[in-house]
Design an enzyme around this catalytic site. Sequence first.
Site, PDB file in Angstrom:
ATOM      1  N   LYS A 109      54.888  66.517 -24.644  1.00  0.00           N
ATOM      2  CA  LYS A 109      53.725  66.119 -25.442  1.00  0.00           C
ATOM      3  C   LYS A 109      54.042  66.071 -26.937  1.00  0.00           C
ATOM      4  O   LYS A 109      53.265  65.516 -27.716  1.00  0.00           O
ATOM      5  CB  LYS A 109      52.538  67.036 -25.165  1.00  0.00           C
ATOM      6  CG  LYS A 109      52.668  68.454 -25.634  1.00  0.00           C
ATOM      7  CD  LYS A 109      51.436  69.273 -25.251  1.00  0.00           C
ATOM      8  CE  LYS A 109      51.516  70.712 -25.729  1.00  0.00           C
ATOM      9  NZ  LYS A 109      51.587  70.848 -27.185  1.00  0.00           N
ATOM     10  N   ASP A 110      55.196  66.648 -27.354  1.00  0.00           N
ATOM     11  CA  ASP A 110      55.591  66.620 -28.755  1.00  0.00           C
ATOM     12  C   ASP A 110      56.517  65.455 -29.092  1.00  0.00           C
ATOM     13  O   ASP A 110      56.875  65.273 -30.257  1.00  0.00           O
ATOM     14  CB  ASP A 110      56.302  67.925 -29.134  1.00  0.00           C
ATOM     15  CG  ASP A 110      55.362  69.122 -29.143  1.00  0.00           C
ATOM     16  OD1 ASP A 110      54.145  68.911 -29.311  1.00  0.00           O
ATOM     17  OD2 ASP A 110      55.851  70.251 -28.974  1.00  0.00           O
ATOM     18  N   ARG A 157      42.384  65.489 -29.862  1.00  0.00           N
ATOM     19  CA  ARG A 157      42.008  65.155 -28.487  1.00  0.00           C
ATOM     20  C   ARG A 157      41.069  66.215 -27.918  1.00  0.00           C
ATOM     21  O   ARG A 157      40.006  65.889 -27.362  1.00  0.00           O
ATOM     22  CB  ARG A 157      43.278  65.038 -27.625  1.00  0.00           C
ATOM     23  CG  ARG A 157      43.012  64.912 -26.127  1.00  0.00           C
ATOM     24  CD  ARG A 157      44.316  65.018 -25.332  1.00  0.00           C
ATOM     25  NE  ARG A 157      44.997  66.287 -25.548  1.00  0.00           N
ATOM     26  CZ  ARG A 157      44.713  67.405 -24.913  1.00  0.00           C
ATOM     27  NH1 ARG A 157      43.742  67.433 -24.010  1.00  0.00           N
ATOM     28  NH2 ARG A 157      45.390  68.521 -25.144  1.00  0.00           N
ATOM     29  N   ARG A 158      41.454  67.477 -28.045  1.00  0.00           N
ATOM     30  CA  ARG A 158      40.608  68.555 -27.552  1.00  0.00           C
ATOM     31  C   ARG A 158      39.305  68.631 -28.341  1.00  0.00           C
ATOM     32  O   ARG A 158      38.224  68.835 -27.783  1.00  0.00           O
ATOM     33  CB  ARG A 158      41.354  69.885 -27.639  1.00  0.00           C
ATOM     34  CG  ARG A 158      42.538  69.988 -26.684  1.00  0.00           C
ATOM     35  CD  ARG A 158      43.387  71.202 -26.975  1.00  0.00           C
ATOM     36  NE  ARG A 158      44.521  71.307 -26.062  1.00  0.00           N
ATOM     37  CZ  ARG A 158      45.670  71.890 -26.378  1.00  0.00           C
ATOM     38  NH1 ARG A 158      45.844  72.414 -27.589  1.00  0.00           N
ATOM     39  NH2 ARG A 158      46.654  71.961 -25.497  1.00  0.00           N
ATOM     40  N   ARG A 175      46.584  76.367 -36.264  1.00  0.00           N
ATOM     41  CA  ARG A 175      47.999  76.025 -36.280  1.00  0.00           C
ATOM     42  C   ARG A 175      48.827  77.267 -36.029  1.00  0.00           C
ATOM     43  O   ARG A 175      48.343  78.382 -36.047  1.00  0.00           O
ATOM     44  CB  ARG A 175      48.398  75.413 -37.641  1.00  0.00           C
ATOM     45  CG  ARG A 175      47.874  73.999 -37.901  1.00  0.00           C
ATOM     46  CD  ARG A 175      48.472  72.970 -36.980  1.00  0.00           C
ATOM     47  NE  ARG A 175      49.920  73.115 -36.834  1.00  0.00           N
ATOM     48  CZ  ARG A 175      50.819  72.680 -37.723  1.00  0.00           C
ATOM     49  NH1 ARG A 175      50.416  72.075 -38.817  1.00  0.00           N
ATOM     50  NH2 ARG A 175      52.115  72.845 -37.505  1.00  0.00           N
ATOM     51  N   ARG A 181      48.834  81.909 -32.626  1.00  0.00           N
ATOM     52  CA  ARG A 181      47.468  81.513 -32.284  1.00  0.00           C
ATOM     53  C   ARG A 181      46.735  82.622 -31.528  1.00  0.00           C
ATOM     54  O   ARG A 181      45.557  82.872 -31.770  1.00  0.00           O
ATOM     55  CB  ARG A 181      47.509  80.216 -31.458  1.00  0.00           C
ATOM     56  CG  ARG A 181      48.098  79.051 -32.226  1.00  0.00           C
ATOM     57  CD  ARG A 181      48.107  77.777 -31.417  1.00  0.00           C
ATOM     58  NE  ARG A 181      48.950  76.767 -32.050  1.00  0.00           N
ATOM     59  CZ  ARG A 181      48.913  75.473 -31.772  1.00  0.00           C
ATOM     60  NH1 ARG A 181      48.078  75.025 -30.870  1.00  0.00           N
ATOM     61  NH2 ARG A 181      49.717  74.633 -32.381  1.00  0.00           N
ATOM     62  N   CYS A 268      48.867  61.775 -33.444  1.00  0.00           N
ATOM     63  CA  CYS A 268      47.993  62.928 -33.701  1.00  0.00           C
ATOM     64  C   CYS A 268      46.699  62.513 -34.383  1.00  0.00           C
ATOM     65  O   CYS A 268      45.736  63.270 -34.408  1.00  0.00           O
ATOM     66  CB  CYS A 268      48.730  63.941 -34.585  1.00  0.00           C
ATOM     67  SG  CYS A 268      50.009  64.859 -33.712  1.00  0.00           S
TER      68      CYS A 268
END
Length: 333
Positions: A109-110, A157-158, A175, A181, A268
Amino acid sequence: MPAACSHERSLQSIAEYIFVSAISSLAPPERIVIATRESRLALWQAEHVRDRLRRLYPACRVELLGMTTRGDQILDRPLAKVGGKGLFIKELETALLDGSADIAVHSMKDVPMQMEAEFELLAIGEREAPFDAFVSGKYASLAGMPPGAVVGTSSLRREAQIHANFPHLAVTSLRGNLDTRLRKLDAGEYDAIILAAAGLKRLGLGGRIRALLPAEESLPAAGQGAIGIEALAGRADLAAWLTPLDHAPTAACVRAERAVSRALAGSCEVPLGAYAEMRNDGLWLRGFVASPDGSRFARAELHGSADAPEALGERLAAELRAQGAAGILAALG
C-alpha cells in the site's frame, strides 16, 4: 499446528523444492542485500523475506540494509501535504540504483501506483488480513462512540468513509509508526484510532484490535496487507530466484486494485479504496472514490478473470468515473 496448516506448509515446501530443483542449472545467489525501512513493522517484513530466502538458498548470505526515509522523518504533516506514499521508498530505490542493495521490501500500500521505469516488482507475498482495524481502550466499535469522540487516522480514504458512515465523530490526523500511534492512543490523545490489521497481527499485537472493519464499512487501500519485493528492472536472475516468494492469488488481487488507483491517478490526496477477492469464478473487485468530507461518493464493483487483473481494474475505474468519480476528481483537482 492444525492439520490443514501443516498440510499447506508441506505442500509449500514441496513446491519450493521442485522449483529449486528445476532451476538448479542457474547458479544460486551468493549474497542478497535487502533494503528496508527501520520501523519495527518494516523490519519484520524484511526479516520474513530474508528467512524465506535463507530457507530456499542455504548457501546464500542474505543481509538487511536498514534505512530511514523522508516519510519516516516528516511526522508533523499529513502525507498528502508533503509528497505522498513515494516518500517511504525513495531512499530504498536509491540503494538499488547505487548497488548498495539488490532488493527492497515494501508494504504494497506504500508503493506508488506509477513506478519509475528503472524499477519493477518481482514478487508479491501472500496477504495478511487486508482490512482496517478499530483500536480503542474505551469503545468497542465506531458505531458505539458518542458524538464528538475523536478518531485518529493518517488516511484520507479512512477519513472519508468515517465521515460518510459516522458523521457524529471527529477525525484528526495521526502520523508516526505503528508503535508511536498506539502510544498516542494510550496517552489519551485519541478516543480510537484506525490502523491496518495486517501490521498489528504481524507484530503480535492482534489483541489490540477491538473490531475488524468490514469492507462495506471501510474499503481497504490498494495492496493493503501484502508485501512487495522491488528490484532494478531487467534483473532476470533475481526474478528467477524470487519466483517462489510470489503468491499468485494475492498478486492478481493486488494488481487489479493497483490498476484501479493508477487509472484514477490515485494518491494520498485522493480518498480512494480498491479491494479484490479471489473466488471460484474469478476476481470480485470493489472500489470507491470520495470527497474528503465524505459528502460525495462513487462506488462500483465488477467480476472478471483472474488472468487479466489489470484489465478488470481499468474497467472498474471507468465504471467509477461513470458513477460520479470524474466530478469528484475534478473538484479535488
